[in-house]
Design a protein around this motif. Structure first.
Motif, PDB file in Angstrom:
ATOM      1  N   ASN B 128       0.767  -1.234  -0.132  1.00 43.70           N
ATOM      2  CA  ASN B 128      -0.093   0.174   0.057  1.00 43.70           C
ATOM      3  C   ASN B 128       0.746   1.189   0.082  1.00 43.70           C
ATOM      4  OD1 ASN B 128      -2.366  -1.296   0.057  1.00 43.70           O
ATOM      5  ND2 ASN B 128      -2.381  -1.383   2.360  1.00 43.70           N
ATOM      6  N   LYS B 129       1.895   1.105   0.521  1.00 37.03           N
ATOM      7  CA  LYS B 129       2.664   2.595   0.754  1.00 37.03           C
ATOM      8  C   LYS B 129       3.135   3.199  -0.559  1.00 37.03           C
ATOM      9  CE  LYS B 129       7.519   0.715   0.494  1.00 37.03           C
ATOM     10  NZ  LYS B 129       8.669   0.375   1.374  1.00 37.03           N
ATOM     11  N   LEU B 130       3.259   2.867  -1.566  1.00 38.01           N
ATOM     12  CA  LEU B 130       3.320   3.555  -2.807  1.00 38.01           C
ATOM     13  C   LEU B 130       1.833   3.910  -3.382  1.00 38.01           C
ATOM     14  CD1 LEU B 130       6.522   1.768  -4.480  1.00 38.01           C
ATOM     15  CD2 LEU B 130       6.358   3.930  -2.851  1.00 38.01           C
ATOM     16  N   GLY B 131       0.846   3.506  -2.741  1.00 39.02           N
ATOM     17  CA  GLY B 131      -0.387   3.734  -3.518  1.00 39.02           C
ATOM     18  C   GLY B 131      -1.401   4.728  -2.957  1.00 39.02           C
ATOM     19  N   GLY B 132      -2.535   4.444  -3.247  1.00 40.46           N
ATOM     20  CA  GLY B 132      -3.436   5.522  -2.796  1.00 40.46           C
ATOM     21  C   GLY B 132      -5.002   5.191  -2.703  1.00 40.46           C
ATOM     22  N   LYS B 133      -5.935   5.811  -2.849  1.00 38.96           N
ATOM     23  CA  LYS B 133      -7.229   5.324  -2.649  1.00 38.96           C
ATOM     24  C   LYS B 133      -8.489   6.271  -3.362  1.00 38.96           C
ATOM     25  CE  LYS B 133      -8.547   7.615   1.629  1.00 38.96           C
ATOM     26  NZ  LYS B 133      -7.239   8.370   2.135  1.00 38.96           N
ATOM     27  N   TRP B 134      -9.302   5.632  -4.063  1.00 32.25           N
ATOM     28  CA  TRP B 134     -10.427   6.387  -4.385  1.00 32.25           C
ATOM     29  C   TRP B 134     -11.661   6.378  -3.309  1.00 32.25           C
ATOM     30  CZ3 TRP B 134     -11.027   9.029  -8.428  1.00 32.25           C
ATOM     31  CH2 TRP B 134     -10.396   9.039  -9.654  1.00 32.25           C
ATOM     32  N   SER B 135     -12.016   7.403  -2.991  1.00 29.55           N
ATOM     33  CA  SER B 135     -13.288   7.265  -1.806  1.00 29.55           C
ATOM     34  C   SER B 135     -14.220   8.254  -2.192  1.00 29.55           C
ATOM     35  CB  SER B 135     -12.728   7.525  -0.368  1.00 29.55           C
ATOM     36  OG  SER B 135     -11.952   8.810  -0.735  1.00 29.55           O
ATOM     37  N   ILE B 136     -15.402   7.724  -1.666  1.00 31.52           N
ATOM     38  CA  ILE B 136     -16.549   8.710  -1.771  1.00 31.52           C
ATOM     39  C   ILE B 136     -17.307   8.796  -0.502  1.00 31.52           C
ATOM     40  CG2 ILE B 136     -18.017   6.795  -2.629  1.00 31.52           C
ATOM     41  CD1 ILE B 136     -19.687   8.698  -4.025  1.00 31.52           C
ATOM     42  N   GLN B 137     -17.555  10.084   0.138  1.00 34.90           N
ATOM     43  CA  GLN B 137     -18.278  10.083   1.038  1.00 34.90           C
ATOM     44  C   GLN B 137     -19.787  10.280   0.912  1.00 34.90           C
ATOM     45  OE1 GLN B 137     -16.304  12.446   3.950  1.00 34.90           O
ATOM     46  NE2 GLN B 137     -18.321  13.675   4.474  1.00 34.90           N
ATOM     47  N   LEU B 138     -20.641   9.622   1.531  1.00 34.43           N
ATOM     48  CA  LEU B 138     -22.154   9.868   1.357  1.00 34.43           C
ATOM     49  C   LEU B 138     -22.882  10.016   2.578  1.00 34.43           C
ATOM     50  CD1 LEU B 138     -22.326   6.470  -0.466  1.00 34.43           C
ATOM     51  CD2 LEU B 138     -22.953   8.488  -1.692  1.00 34.43           C
ATOM     52  N   PRO B 139     -23.707  11.073   2.448  1.00 28.81           N
ATOM     53  CA  PRO B 139     -24.660  11.589   3.798  1.00 28.81           C
ATOM     54  C   PRO B 139     -25.267  10.312   4.237  1.00 28.81           C
ATOM     55  CG  PRO B 139     -24.801  13.003   1.967  1.00 28.81           C
ATOM     56  CD  PRO B 139     -24.050  12.092   1.390  1.00 28.81           C
ATOM     57  N   LYS B 140     -25.385  10.093   5.407  1.00 30.12           N
ATOM     58  CA  LYS B 140     -25.952   8.922   5.940  1.00 30.12           C
ATOM     59  C   LYS B 140     -27.403   8.694   5.775  1.00 30.12           C
ATOM     60  CE  LYS B 140     -24.745   5.999   9.863  1.00 30.12           C
ATOM     61  NZ  LYS B 140     -24.076   6.275  11.282  1.00 30.12           N
TER      62      LYS B 140
END
Lengths: 88, 264
Positions: B128-140
């Motif tokens: 993981n250390k050279l990587g990253g992340k796609w993310s999405i935050q959604l209202p609950k």
């Protein structure tokens, strides 16, 4: 050809006694069951397969057996907030 | 498919001795291997400080042991993260799925981490250390009824290994090329849910990384459109909501300043 099993011992769970499919093209699915999308596995080697969602979803209501290795969830702190709407 | 249909026994398959779960739900003799084995981890405030037989310290995969501060910090972080189970077949995945609590029913501040076996859900891990992340935050409130399906589809794209188009569209020349995906996470918070896809690599913005950036962006587009079900150009950000955004773990550390986000 890919199936080997010791039949002298009654298996506790097919989940653990079943062999891995080595060649997807050897498997015939019952009528109404879709095979995995062939293009996902055109170059598959060593039983490393990719599966599309439509294929995977077909297992949802069939594979209901609780995995024998699943620890009690409450011990892990996995407790549903609304017990009434979630039947274990 | 109607439940009745699956009971049909395929005579040909039976003749060859191959019995799938579809024809023999309890007496099948072949199962569908996954591209990789996976481990599900969990944490929440309730797991903090609990010392369980399954506490990951003992079940750590062979991450290079603490020669550097990174892995040592990961050990601390991992102390409160509990290993739930590992699995390597489609059949085992669904057995787990049918017996675990879905995200909409988790308490606040809980996380499921579904990572490839041998990779711990910490950015310090070698993978993981050279990587990253796609993310999405959604209202609950708006997404409570959607989040379980979104998480399921996210897990299915991960275990089915269909997130990385480089692997699925035949571009890879070598057999069994390494997938960019290391794991997926769902997080519950008081006001929102967050879904994340972790990748092995992250483009740094230099021209040499253009190919990687395109590959990473294709993962993000697949996540947004095929997994989450949004139209490609759909704007998602709003109160408590974000777009589908990519951030390298290195940039995440910078806490906002100079962080270069990709958005799809």
């Amino acid at each position: 050809a890919s199936v080997k099993r010791d039949i002298s011992v009654p298996p506790p769970s097919a989940l653990f006694t079943a062999c891995f499919i080595e060649n997807l093209s050897e498997v015939e699915y019952p009528e109404g069951i879709k095979s995995p999308k062939a293009e996902l596995n055109a170059n598959a080697k060593d039983g490393r397969f990719r599966y599309d969602r439509d294929f995977l979803m077909q297992f949802m209501h069939i594979c209901r057996e609780k995995p024998p290795t699943l620890p009690p969830l409450d011990v892990l702190g996995i407790e549903p907030i609304d017990q009434s709407s979630f039947a274990m | 498919t109607e439940p009745g249909e699956i009971q049909e026994v395929d005579m040909q398959a039976q003749a060859e001795g191959i019995r799938t779960v579809f024809s023999h739900p309890t007496n099948f003799n072949v199962k569908h291997p996954l591209y990789s084995s996976w481990t599900l981890w969990f944490d929440s405030p309730a797991t903090k400080g609990r010392n369980l037989p399954q506490t990951p310290i003992s079940s750590f995969p062979q991450t290079p042991v603490p020669q550097t501060p990174g892995p040592a910090a990961a050990m601390g972080w991992m102390e409160d993260i509990k290993k739930v189970i590992s699995f390597e077949s489609v059949e085992e995945f669904w057995g787990l799925y049918n017996h675990i609590v879905p995200p909409s029913q988790l308490p606040q501040k809980a996380n499921y981490y579904l990572f490839k076996e041998g990779i711990i859900p910490a950015w310090e891990d070698e993978a993981n250390k050279l990587g990253g992340k796609w993310s999405i935050q959604l209202p609950k409130e708006k997404n409570r009824s959607q989040v379980d399906k979104m998480w399921l589809y996210t897990m299915l794209a991960a275990i089915g290994e269909t997130f990385d188009p480089h692997l699925t569209n035949g571009e890879a020349s070598e057999p069994n090329p390494q997938s960019l995906i290391t794991g997926v996470i769902v997080s519950t918070r008081p006001q929102f849910y967050r879904l994340s896809i972790w990748t092995r690599l992250a483009p740094s913005g230099v021209p040499e990384d253009d190919q990687l950036r395109e590959r990473i962006e294709a993962v993000g587009r697949h996540f947004k459109t095929s997994v989450l079900g949004y139209p490609e150009s759909h704007k998602l950000s709003g109160p408590l909501a974000t777009e589908v955004e990519f951030l390298s773990h290195k940039d995440s550390e910078k806490k906002g300043k100079a962080a270069k986000k990709l958005i799809v």
